[in-house]
Design an enzyme around this catalytic site. Sequence first.
Site: not given
Length: 131
Positions: A109, A120-122
């Site tokens: 992440s 916001v974690e992607i």
Amino acid sequence: MRILTLDHLVLTVASIDRTLAFYRDVLGMRAESFEGERWALHFGTQKFNLHEAGHEFEPKAAHPAPGTVDLCLIAATPLEEVMATLAEHGVPLIEGPVTRTGARGEIRSVYVRDPDDNLVEIANYPEREAS
């Protein structure tokens, strides 16, 4: 009862326009107007409905406010390309890449903030990175 999946989530935002620009132009979600004055951001089989602070639609959360959400989004794009896109748009990384645990197991992440300071974690699952 058996819950299958998340259909949509409501984000309370300070500015619909700024939120659309970030999630559409940076993260690649599809923006759509519905019911005249309402906006949603579509991705995969889910969406975020947007409520502008002070102009929320009923029913609503008990205490809606911008910047109160912590999301994890799974990207189809390899994390290195995600980071390059974020850099192109001048979006600073808060943390990452780091290893975390998602709903299906280990993920890699990066973390950013949207225009309302939501976290916001992607992330990618390992099988995404192998392809």
